[in-house]
Motif scaffolding. Structure first.
Motif, PDB file in Angstrom:
ATOM      1  N   LEU A   1       0.552  -1.195   0.028  1.00 21.78           N
ATOM      2  CA  LEU A   1       0.126  -0.198   0.043  1.00 21.78           C
ATOM      3  C   LEU A   1       1.037   1.657  -0.066  1.00 21.78           C
TER       4      LEU A   1
ATOM      5  N   GLU B   1      -0.323   4.323  -2.534  1.00 25.27           N
ATOM      6  CA  GLU B   1      -1.220   4.838  -2.102  1.00 25.27           C
ATOM      7  C   GLU B   1      -0.820   6.043  -1.180  1.00 25.27           C
TER       8      GLU B   1
ATOM      9  N   THR C   1      -4.198  -5.542   0.456  1.00 23.73           N
ATOM     10  CA  THR C   1      -3.639  -5.068  -0.518  1.00 23.73           C
ATOM     11  C   THR C   1      -5.019  -5.028  -1.645  1.00 23.73           C
TER      12      THR C   1
ATOM     13  N   GLY D   1      -7.015  -2.604   0.052  1.00 21.76           N
ATOM     14  CA  GLY D   1      -6.730  -1.001  -0.312  1.00 21.76           C
ATOM     15  C   GLY D   1      -6.898  -0.198  -1.335  1.00 21.76           C
TER      16      GLY D   1
ATOM     17  N   TRP E   1      -6.754   2.691   2.031  1.00 26.85           N
ATOM     18  CA  TRP E   1      -5.703   1.968   2.533  1.00 26.85           C
ATOM     19  C   TRP E   1      -6.583   2.058   3.608  1.00 26.85           C
TER      20      TRP E   1
ATOM     21  N   THR F   1      -8.633  -1.285   4.234  1.00 26.04           N
ATOM     22  CA  THR F   1      -7.304  -2.508   5.148  1.00 26.04           C
ATOM     23  C   THR F   1      -7.705  -2.253   6.455  1.00 26.04           C
TER      24      THR F   1
END
Length: 389
Positions: free
Chosen positions: A25, A28, A148, A151, A156, A159
């Protein structure tokens, strides 16, 4: 095996997922907070530092409480840390949430190993520890890829909300399934520290650091080995990492069985096998099929080391195992740091993308030397015990 081990494994799954999912992540997170990828990558280092510091610190605080109480408290800390991550308004607060969650990591696995070993007969202790760590290994195969994907598609923060929910499930499982255990007689901070007077405890910690370091020496830099040396497409990297993850799960369970049957032999077998396979990767990396097979076996050998290494430190610190067990979890994280540093060092030295495999083999040889010293100590312990009878 007792159902309580399932509760321990669920919590381990959540902890393992939150540790490793951050790697997928980083783009992001970097875009959202307006920082560089290397700066976002410090969220990985910050977590590792939290584990190293938090493992002994929270375990020391926990000597005044029962082990179940400590496990429940640690899961609350883990949940709070991930809530902070999910709600983080900025990079600094996200880092703080990561460190809070990491504080629970080392102490949970350290105390959880002691609890898991106490739930079964002495001859099944390593298998029980392996079952708890199965949650951690499954996190690499299932939790990280799914986290992942979530996310990347839902943001994200989603997650971290899911990981928080897993933490709540783990907390409920520990509360319902782990039997209430009175605080062990004679348990005290002084007694826990006294375990470190034993040279065997320090050998066990060094054995973990050197014996497990080869795993991250290779895996940290396996992507360029896959694409630049083996000549496989970039799209194969996730698939091969999943294959490695399957090997990790198998190796963890296999290591538990072997350690229950013959602890000393399992230490030689797992660390020795890891060392040989690391050296083989240097050659098989130039052939695609051979490389894929060797990488999968490397995963098996890598996590076959975990149950015997954790069991050995429990044996060495018998009578006061909690702090030593938590310190061994910190040693695993130190191994991660040492391994990735060694791999990066040889690549920066211009030795090529297969050089980390040679560096891993050298670290493994050092680990084997410590295994030999520790096994000699085990032999002396048995002789002294026989003479005392």
């Amino acid at each position: 095996m007792p159902l309580a081990l399932l509760a321990l494994a669920i919590s381990a799954f959540g902890i393992g997922t939150t540790e490793f999912v951050i790697n997928g992540l980083l783009p992001e997170l970097a875009a959202d907070f307006g920082v560089s990828i290397p700066t976002a990558g410090l969220l990985v280092s910050g977590y590792a530092l939290g584990v190293v510091v938090g493992a002994p610190l929270l375990t020391m605080l926990g000597t005044r409480f029962s082990r179940k109480t400590m496990l429940l408290a640690l899961m609350v800390v883990f949940i709070v840390g991930n809530l902070l991550c999910a709600l983080a308004p900025g990079y600094g607060s996200l880092m703080a949430g990561r460190v809070v969650a990491a504080f629970a990591h080392g102490a949970y696995f350290g105390i959880g190993s002691v609890v898991a070993a106490d739930l079964v007969a002495p001859e099944k202790r390593a298998s029980a520890i392996a079952l708890m760590f199965t949650g951690l290994t499954l996190a690499n195969v299932l939790g990280v890829p799914l986290g992942t994907a979530v996310g990347q598609n839902l943001g994200w923060r989603a997650t971290f909300w899911i990981v928080t929910a897993i933490g709540v499930a783990g907390l409920a499982g520990v509360a319902a399934l782990v039997p209430a255990q009175p605080r062990p007689t004679g348990q005290s901070l002084r007694r826990e520290f006294a375990a470190f007077r034993s040279g065997q405890v320090w050998l066990a910690l060094l054995m973990t650091t050197l014996g497990f370091a080869p795993v991250f020496t290779v895996i940290t830099f396996v992507a360029p080995m896959i694409t630049e040396v083996a000549g496989l497409p970039a799209g194969s990297v996730p698939l091969l990492m999943a294959l490695f993850g399957v090997g990790v799960v198998i190796g963890n369970l296999l290591g538990g069985r072997l350690a229950d049957r013959a602890l000393s032999a399992s230490l030689y077998f797992s660390v020795g096998g890891l060392t040989v396979l690391a050296a083989l990767l240097t050659f098989t990396a130039h052939g695609q099929i051979a490389f894929i097979v060797t990488l999968a076996l490397f995963g098996v050998a890598g996590f076959a080391t975990v149950p015997p290494l954790q069991t050995r430190v429990l044996d060495a610190a018998a009578g006061a195992p909690m702090l030593a067990s938590a310190a061994n979890i910190a040693a695993f994280n130190l191994a991660n740091t040492l391994g990735s540093f060694a791999g990066g060092l040889v690549i920066q030295g211009g030795l090529g993308y297969t050089a980390p495999a040679w560096a891993a083999a050298l670290l493994g040889l050092a680990g084997l030397a410590v295994v030999a010293l520790s096994v000699r100590g085990i032999g002396r312990e048995r002789v002294l015990a026989a003479e005392a009878v």
